[in-house]
Design an enzyme around this catalytic site. Structure first.
Site, PDB file in Angstrom:
ATOM      1  N   HIS A 514       0.113  -4.024  -0.616  1.00 39.19           N
ATOM      2  CA  HIS A 514       0.575  -5.431  -0.208  1.00 39.19           C
ATOM      3  C   HIS A 514       1.654  -5.498  -1.240  1.00 39.19           C
ATOM      4  O   HIS A 514       1.477  -6.245  -2.267  1.00 39.19           O
ATOM      5  CB  HIS A 514      -0.649  -6.301  -0.693  1.00 39.19           C
ATOM      6  N   ASP A 561      -7.731   0.570   2.723  1.00 37.30           N
ATOM      7  CA  ASP A 561      -6.278   0.608   2.247  1.00 37.30           C
ATOM      8  C   ASP A 561      -5.519  -0.468   3.598  1.00 37.30           C
ATOM      9  O   ASP A 561      -4.982   0.348   4.481  1.00 37.30           O
ATOM     10  CB  ASP A 561      -5.900   2.137   2.522  1.00 37.30           C
ATOM     11  N   GLU A 570      -3.010  -5.017  -3.411  1.00 39.59           N
ATOM     12  CA  GLU A 570      -1.939  -5.803  -4.318  1.00 39.59           C
ATOM     13  C   GLU A 570      -1.949  -5.358  -5.740  1.00 39.59           C
ATOM     14  O   GLU A 570      -2.875  -5.418  -6.472  1.00 39.59           O
ATOM     15  CB  GLU A 570      -1.979  -7.300  -4.163  1.00 39.59           C
TER      16      GLU A 570
END
Length: 620
Positions: A514, A561, A570
């Site tokens: 992310h 994922d 993230e």
């Protein structure tokens, strides 16, 4: 015949004396013929033959000197024989098979360390240094931050680090991340040097402190405001088009005016944390004397601001309360004061952080479910360990011993809670400790705990202390290192999914991190909303963000994922700082060396031993 001796006695005359010279000569010749002949020695020959003629020596003319021909031939022969022997030995050595001792393979922590540091290069904001070749898909970005704001104490706010997968600069967690990097360098500079990363990590720290010095009037002794955030995570200017959380675009493509959030008067936690960052960095960068002094001055100014009007920076309603809400500020005052004491040697800071009132307000004697969970919000476990260091190596005695001893005991208690024998924190079936009690994004807390445990173990070893007590039970320092290794090994891939949660390390790691910059191709310039298609893409990121430790698995060791789910994929500055610190603490093991005991105290003068007050008079 006898005559008379003139001295009065008879004188005998031998008949032989009357012989003639001819008769005497004939008698001598007869005697010579009767005596056997013998050779004459050199002296006798010299009497008969005169001086001996010596044989003339031969010489060799070497130009500047004459050398005996015999000596010259012997010397030349020795040289030739030596050369032949040397050549023969060399030939034998070259023809024999060689078995050079191989260097021991690098441990996983040393291999992962430079990879983890590269994440900070990927997060750099502003005009990148010319030698920044480690992240080729990054470029200069947000060069207008803070410029043109009228009547402000800052000229610009270019630089610093983006926090996570967005392009916002949150100064609170960024300061914590720089403090953690500095702490790890002060303790383990030899290990950074052995890994070839010492200069690199120092450059990363200075990149952060250069930016911090822009966020307040660093030349002043007293301030009343400071910057807390650049960029918006909610609605900026009434439009989502200026929302750095909503927009999905590379920071290089941000050209709109970014909002600057400031903190006025009540900023105790933010100011004290940034003071800790500058103070700790001043120790790391002490060889640059003028710059180090500038950092110390800034740290003093910030800490004075932190204690002037005490309150949290993230009061309800502010944007900071939605992203990095500080639960209290006293722990930052304890943390920042400890770092300022080490950076300055000013006993005033030591007196402040060893007061019972501050320790109690910081929660040092509490027992909450999150006691011992070190993070960007809770500095207490780190501050207590930092002050335990002083007790172990300096033993200042009265009047500081009482609180330092309490911090030491509480640190031991925290370490006990990390051990599997105690059930304060659950573990997943794969062995990951649940410091945030099953909530998302667990790895940042795990990495921090691994660092503290390894460091406390090294402190005890350096103090020749084999372990510590958990109640009646004694545990060795090696158990702490086992805990640290088990948790970092999990992060590096020793887990049920056999996946490394550090991008770029190992054979299998997350592909859909992310992260805006990593998810959009370098040659694609996207608008705020135009880049959303890359966020929704099911393909892996076109740019590999090496070193990024993602948020991590859930409490069942599960991991998805998926780029759109930041709770799994993230990375953050704060999380990666803890990872780097843990990796360097575990790298190289004991042969490379333990902690550096002295650098932390380089500015600390000897403390005079005070006399404790006499005990109260006894009364019946």
């Amino acid at each position: 015949m006898y005559g008379r001796d003139p001295w009065g006695g008879p004188l005998e005359i031998n008949a032989a004396d009357s012989l003639t010279d001819d008769d005497r000569s004939r008698n001598l010749q007869d005697l010579d013929r009767a005596t056997p002949s013998r050779p004459l020695d050199e002296t006798q020959q010299s009497w008969l033959l005169g001086p001996k003629v010596l044989k003339k020596k031969k010489y060799v003319d070497l130009g500047c000197i004459l050398v005996s021909r015999k000596i010259f031939l012997w010397t030349l022969g020795i040289i030739v024989v030596t050369a032949l022997l040397s050549g023969f030995i060399t030939l034998i050595v070259k023809t024999l098979p060689h078995h050079k001792p191989k260097k021991p393979p690098l441990d996983n922590y040393t291999i992962a360390l430079p990879i983890a540091l590269k994440f900070f290069n990927a997060q750099q904001s502003g005009k990148l240094p010319k030698n920044n070749n480690s992240v080729k898909w990054r470029g200069d970005s947000c060069l207008q931050d803070g410029k043109g704001d009228p009547g402000q104490y800052y000229k610009d706010l270019v630089g610093g680090y983006y926090d996570a997968g967005d392009s916002i600069k949150f100064n609170f967690p960024m300061s914590y991340a720089m403090t953690m990097l500095s702490w790890s360098v002060i303790e383990y500079s030899a290990k950074y040097e052995a890994a070839g990363e010492l200069d690199h990590v120092k450059e990363l720290i200075k990149w952060g402190t250069d930016y911090f010095l822009k966020t307040f009037n660093s030349s002043a002794d007293i301030i009343y405001e400071m910057v807390e955030q650049v960029g918006s995570g909610v609605s900026g200017g009434g439009s989502v088009l200026h929302n750095d959380h909503y927009c999905w675009m590379r920071p290089e493509d941000i050209h709109y005016k970014r909002i600057v959030y400031q903190c006025y008067s009540s900023c105790s936690d933010l100011a004290a944390e940034m003071a800790a960052a500058l103070a700790s960095a001043s120790i790391v960068l002490k060889d640059n004397r003028l710059y180090s002094e500038k950092l110390v001055h800034g740290a003093k100014t910030l800490y004075k601001f932190a204690t002037f009007n005490k309150n949290r920076y993230s009061t309800p309603g502010k944007e900071s309360s939605k992203f990095y809400n500080s639960s209290m500020y006293e722990d930052e005052l304890l943390w920042g004061g400890a770092w300022l004491y080490y950076a300055t040697g000013n006993v005033t800071y030591l007196e402040g952080v060893t007061s019972h009132y501050m320790a109690k307000k910081a929660g040092a004697f509490g027992n909450s479910p999150y006691y011992g969970v070190f993070s960007w919000d809770n500095k207490l476990p780190g501050a207590q360990l930092l002050l335990t260091r002083m007790r172990l190596f300096l033993s200042p005695g009265y009047p500081y011993e009482e609180l330092l001893s309490a911090f030491h005991n509480q640190t031991g208690r925290v370490m006990c809670s990390y051990l599997p024998y105690y059930k304060k924190f659950n573990r997943t079936s794969g062995g990951l400790i649940q410091l945030n009690h099953g909530a998302p994004q667990p790895l940042q807390y795990v990495a921090n705990a691994a660092f503290l445990a390894a460091l406390f173990s090294d402190y005890l070893d350096a103090a020749d202390t084999p372990g510590w007590y958990c109640g009646p039970n004694f545990y060795t320092t090696e158990l702490l290192r086992d805990f640290s290794r088990s948790q970092i090994d999990y992060i590096l891939g020793k887990n049920p999914r056999k996946m490394s949660y550090v991008v770029g390390y190992g054979q299998r790691y997350p592909k859909q991190v992310h992260h805006r910059g990593a998810s959009i191709p370098k040659n694609k310039r996207e608008t705020c909303t135009g880049g959303l298609k890359w966020k929704k893409s099911k393909k892996g990121n076109p740019n590999t963000i090496d070193g990024a430790m993602v948020a991590g698995p859930d409490k069942h060791d599960g991991f998805h994922d998926v780029r759109s789910n930041y709770n799994y994929t993230e990375p953050t500055l704060a999380g990666n700082a803890g990872l780097v610190a843990a990796l360097v603490a575990l790298s190289g093991e004991k042969p490379v060396g333990g902690i550096d005991k002295n650098t932390m105290f380089s500015a600390v003068p000897p403390l005079p031993m005070a006399t404790p007050p006499p005990p109260a008079p006894w009364t019946p």
